[in-house]
Motif scaffolding. Structure first.
Motif: not given
Length: 166
Positions: A136-142
């Motif tokens: 979820p953090i990756m999806r947020e930062l992508a």
């Protein structure tokens, strides 16, 4: 786009295998080769990379995968999972000699002792869970990362065809 993602996954898998302080030593001894093979086996790359692919691929793809119908999305993920698994298996089969040439016998003994020991086994076992929690953090930062990348590429007129920074 898919080709770049696949290359990124492969580079990431290779980096996971060879991370650490390397010291060249050629040719490797039989003991180094045996230790390197144990290291590759203990890392369980197929399992770890498969879980990473499942958790991070949607973030890496952005909203493109979300727009696919459910059946196509499942088919796409299955193909990516299978292709990644095949590449990891091929990479793993070829890594032991490279590891044996790169690391000293003592370094390989230490790494194998860790990965075959309780902490190393726990690390490998929990890696997919950790990746899933980070997805979820990756999806947020992508999106932010994609925008920054585009801005930097476009700064000096090097925008990819059809792309423009905001």
């Amino acid at each position: 786009m898919l080709k770049r993602m696949a290359n990124g996954i492969l580079v990431g898998a290779a980096a996971l295998l060879v991370v650490g302080a390397a010291s060249a030593q050629t040719p490797p001894t039989a003991r180094q080769l045996e230790l390197a093979q144990r290291y590759v086996a203990a890392m369980q790359m197929e399992k770890t990379v498969g879980a990473t692919t499942d958790a991070l691929l949607p973030a890496m793809m952005g909203t493109g995968v979300d727009k696919l119908p459910e059946a196509k999305r499942a088919e796409f993920m299955a193909i990516m999972r299978e292709t990644t698994r095949d590449m990891v298996l091929a990479l793993s089969a070829r890594m032991a000699p490279i590891l044996a040439e790169t690391f000293t016998e003592k370094e390989l003994e230490d790494v194998v002792a860790f990965y075959e020991g309780p902490s190393g086994r726990a690390f490998v076992e929990k890696a997919p869970l950790l990746t899933a929690k980070m997805a979820p953090i990756m999806r947020e930062l992508a999106p932010q990362m994609q925008q920054q990348l585009l801005e930097r590429l476009c700064k000096d007129g090097g925008c990819p065809p059809g792309a423009q920074a905001k």
